[in-house]
Design an enzyme around this catalytic site. Structure first.
Site, PDB file in Angstrom:
ATOM      1  N   SER A  16      46.823  42.942  40.305  1.00 29.18           N
ATOM      2  CA  SER A  16      45.924  43.606  39.345  1.00 29.18           C
ATOM      3  C   SER A  16      44.460  43.255  39.619  1.00 29.18           C
ATOM      4  O   SER A  16      43.569  44.085  39.427  1.00 29.18           O
ATOM      5  CB  SER A  16      46.316  43.282  37.902  1.00 29.18           C
ATOM      6  OG  SER A  16      45.942  41.978  37.547  1.00 29.18           O
ATOM      7  N   ASN A  17      44.200  42.041  40.082  1.00 26.12           N
ATOM      8  CA  ASN A  17      42.810  41.714  40.449  1.00 26.12           C
ATOM      9  C   ASN A  17      42.370  42.514  41.678  1.00 26.12           C
ATOM     10  O   ASN A  17      41.224  42.964  41.748  1.00 26.12           O
ATOM     11  CB  ASN A  17      42.660  40.207  40.708  1.00 26.12           C
ATOM     12  CG  ASN A  17      42.397  39.448  39.431  1.00 26.12           C
ATOM     13  OD1 ASN A  17      41.317  39.567  38.834  1.00 26.12           O
ATOM     14  ND2 ASN A  17      43.384  38.700  38.964  1.00 26.12           N
ATOM     15  N   LEU A  92      45.876  26.941  51.471  1.00 24.31           N
ATOM     16  CA  LEU A  92      45.417  27.260  52.821  1.00 24.31           C
ATOM     17  C   LEU A  92      45.261  26.011  53.681  1.00 24.31           C
ATOM     18  O   LEU A  92      44.979  24.916  53.184  1.00 24.31           O
ATOM     19  CB  LEU A  92      44.085  28.012  52.745  1.00 24.31           C
ATOM     20  CG  LEU A  92      44.188  29.384  52.070  1.00 24.31           C
ATOM     21  CD1 LEU A  92      42.792  29.903  51.727  1.00 24.31           C
ATOM     22  CD2 LEU A  92      44.938  30.370  52.958  1.00 24.31           C
ATOM     23  N   ASN A 106      38.032  32.240  45.127  1.00 21.18           N
ATOM     24  CA  ASN A 106      39.324  32.347  44.458  1.00 21.18           C
ATOM     25  C   ASN A 106      39.090  32.581  42.973  1.00 21.18           C
ATOM     26  O   ASN A 106      38.088  32.134  42.423  1.00 21.18           O
ATOM     27  CB  ASN A 106      40.113  31.040  44.639  1.00 21.18           C
ATOM     28  CG  ASN A 106      41.467  31.076  43.956  1.00 21.18           C
ATOM     29  OD1 ASN A 106      42.216  32.049  44.080  1.00 21.18           O
ATOM     30  ND2 ASN A 106      41.803  30.027  43.218  1.00 21.18           N
ATOM     31  N   HIS A 108      40.919  31.864  39.239  1.00 21.57           N
ATOM     32  CA  HIS A 108      41.947  31.018  38.639  1.00 21.57           C
ATOM     33  C   HIS A 108      41.950  31.249  37.123  1.00 21.57           C
ATOM     34  O   HIS A 108      40.889  31.312  36.509  1.00 21.57           O
ATOM     35  CB  HIS A 108      41.656  29.547  38.953  1.00 21.57           C
ATOM     36  CG  HIS A 108      42.682  28.630  38.383  1.00 21.57           C
ATOM     37  ND1 HIS A 108      43.935  28.470  38.957  1.00 21.57           N
ATOM     38  CD2 HIS A 108      42.687  27.858  37.270  1.00 21.57           C
ATOM     39  CE1 HIS A 108      44.644  27.633  38.226  1.00 21.57           C
ATOM     40  NE2 HIS A 108      43.909  27.248  37.179  1.00 21.57           N
ATOM     41  N   ASP A 144      42.236  24.281  43.587  1.00 20.63           N
ATOM     42  CA  ASP A 144      41.373  24.637  42.447  1.00 20.63           C
ATOM     43  C   ASP A 144      40.262  23.613  42.221  1.00 20.63           C
ATOM     44  O   ASP A 144      39.850  23.379  41.082  1.00 20.63           O
ATOM     45  CB  ASP A 144      42.210  24.791  41.156  1.00 20.63           C
ATOM     46  CG  ASP A 144      43.372  25.768  41.315  1.00 20.63           C
ATOM     47  OD1 ASP A 144      43.196  26.784  42.022  1.00 20.63           O
ATOM     48  OD2 ASP A 144      44.445  25.518  40.754  1.00 20.63           O
ATOM     49  N   GLU A 173      39.332  38.443  33.834  1.00 15.31           N
ATOM     50  CA  GLU A 173      39.421  38.201  35.282  1.00 15.31           C
ATOM     51  C   GLU A 173      38.915  39.410  36.059  1.00 15.31           C
ATOM     52  O   GLU A 173      38.148  39.290  37.018  1.00 15.31           O
ATOM     53  CB  GLU A 173      40.874  37.912  35.701  1.00 15.31           C
ATOM     54  CG  GLU A 173      41.389  36.571  35.236  1.00 15.31           C
ATOM     55  CD  GLU A 173      42.718  36.203  35.894  1.00 15.31           C
ATOM     56  OE1 GLU A 173      42.906  36.458  37.093  1.00 15.31           O
ATOM     57  OE2 GLU A 173      43.581  35.639  35.188  1.00 15.31           O
TER      58      GLU A 173
HETATM   59  C1  GAR Z   1      45.837  35.933  38.280  1.00 14.67           C
HETATM   60  O1  GAR Z   1      45.919  35.559  36.928  1.00 14.67           O
HETATM   61  C2  GAR Z   1      45.077  34.885  39.068  1.00 14.67           C
HETATM   62  O2  GAR Z   1      44.027  34.317  38.343  1.00 14.67           O
HETATM   63  C3  GAR Z   1      46.167  33.879  39.345  1.00 14.67           C
HETATM   64  O3  GAR Z   1      47.283  34.656  39.688  1.00 14.67           O
HETATM   65  C4  GAR Z   1      47.224  35.884  38.946  1.00 14.67           C
HETATM   66  C5  GAR Z   1      47.412  37.024  39.911  1.00 14.67           C
HETATM   67  O4  GAR Z   1      47.524  38.217  39.203  1.00 14.67           O
HETATM   68  N1  GAR Z   1      45.809  32.979  40.393  1.00 14.67           N
HETATM   69  C6  GAR Z   1      46.137  31.690  40.403  1.00 14.67           C
HETATM   70  O5  GAR Z   1      46.832  31.177  39.540  1.00 14.67           O
HETATM   71  C7  GAR Z   1      45.624  30.910  41.593  1.00 14.67           C
HETATM   72  N2  GAR Z   1      45.649  29.500  41.328  1.00 14.67           N
HETATM   73  P1  GAR Z   1      47.285  39.595  39.928  1.00 14.67           P
HETATM   74  O6  GAR Z   1      48.223  39.599  41.137  1.00 14.67           O
HETATM   75  O7  GAR Z   1      47.669  40.626  38.917  1.00 14.67           O
HETATM   76  O8  GAR Z   1      45.840  39.664  40.341  1.00 14.67           O
END
Ligand code: GAR
Length: 214
Positions: A16-17, A92, A106, A108, A144, A173
């Site tokens: 979704s991001n 990574l 990134n 978070h 993080d 986000e």
């Molecule tokens: C998001 O909430 C992102 O912030 C998190 O994974 C999700 C991915 O959602 N990332 C982490 O937790 C990284 N430490 P998405 O695939 O719908 O973008």
């Protein structure tokens, strides 16, 4: 950085991001998507937007080192201005971080340094926090722990569950990541050592959009 900064996005999940980054692209260009999961929803989103993709699977490699080197090579081949992790759940290789340090960001789902790692929404509720949110940061070799760029906050409500809280955070986000990506791709937010430097425009915009910067 170039005005049409080429951004390579790494995803493991629903994407979704990634979708928000594609829909809101201005001042940067999502030109390649890389995933470690053949069934990642983010790959479908990329295909629908006609963005080239590469899949690097752990099971195609004998060792974790070889897998992580393959991720680095795949990203290098795309010659990105900026690399954006969007729900990429692989820690990574230090060589990756070294190669792209200052050009690697990134998102978070917590107000770092609080709640690094997983299950951030449930943990924020369990801790009795009054606010929660999301953070975009430059990536270093820790999990993080890299220099923080910007945060968007949401208030925690008395009847919140991890799901209701997550639903409000993800909206933030999507707004925060495209804004930050634009500024880092354009060089109006940049890293010197571990210090994040902001242009006046970035500062003004952050204030008007209610994003916290550091
Ligand atoms: C998001 O909430 C992102 O912030 C998190 O994974 C999700 C991915 O959602 N990332 C982490 O937790 C990284 N430490 P998405 O695939 O719908 O973008």
């Amino acid at each position: 950085m170039r005005e049409d900064g080429k951004v390579t996005v790494l995803v493991s999940g629903r994407g979704s991001n990634l979708k928000a980054l594609i829909q809101q692209q201005s001042g940067y260009h999502i030109h390649h998507v890389i995933s470690d999961k053949a069934d990642a929803g983010g790959l479908v989103i990329a295909h629908e937007a006609h963005i080239p993709t590469t899949v690097v699977l752990r099971e195609s490699h004998n060792s974790i080192g070889s897998f992580k080197n393959a991720i680095l090579s795949a990203v290098q081949e795309t010659e990105p201005t900026l690399v954006a992790l969007a729900g990429f759940m692989v820690l990574l290789h230090p060589a990756f971080v070294e190669t792209f340090y200052g050009r690697l960001i990134n998102i978070h789902p917590s107000l770092l340094p609080n709640f690094s790692g997983l299950n951030t929404h449930a943990r924020a509720l369990e801790a009795g926090a009054s606010e929660h949110g999301c953070t975009v940061h430059f990536v270093d070799t820790g999990m993080d722990t890299g220099p923080l760029i910007a945060q968007a906050k949401v208030a925690i409500l008395a009847d919140d569950t991890p799901d209701t809280l997550a639903a409000r955070v993800i909206v933030q986000e999507h707004a925060l990541y495209s804004w930050t990506t634009k500024h880092v791709a354009q060089g109006s937010i940049r890293l010197e050592g571990r210090t994040v430097l902001y242009s006046e425009l970035a500062r003004t915009e952050a204030a008007s959009r209610n994003f916290s910067i550091f």
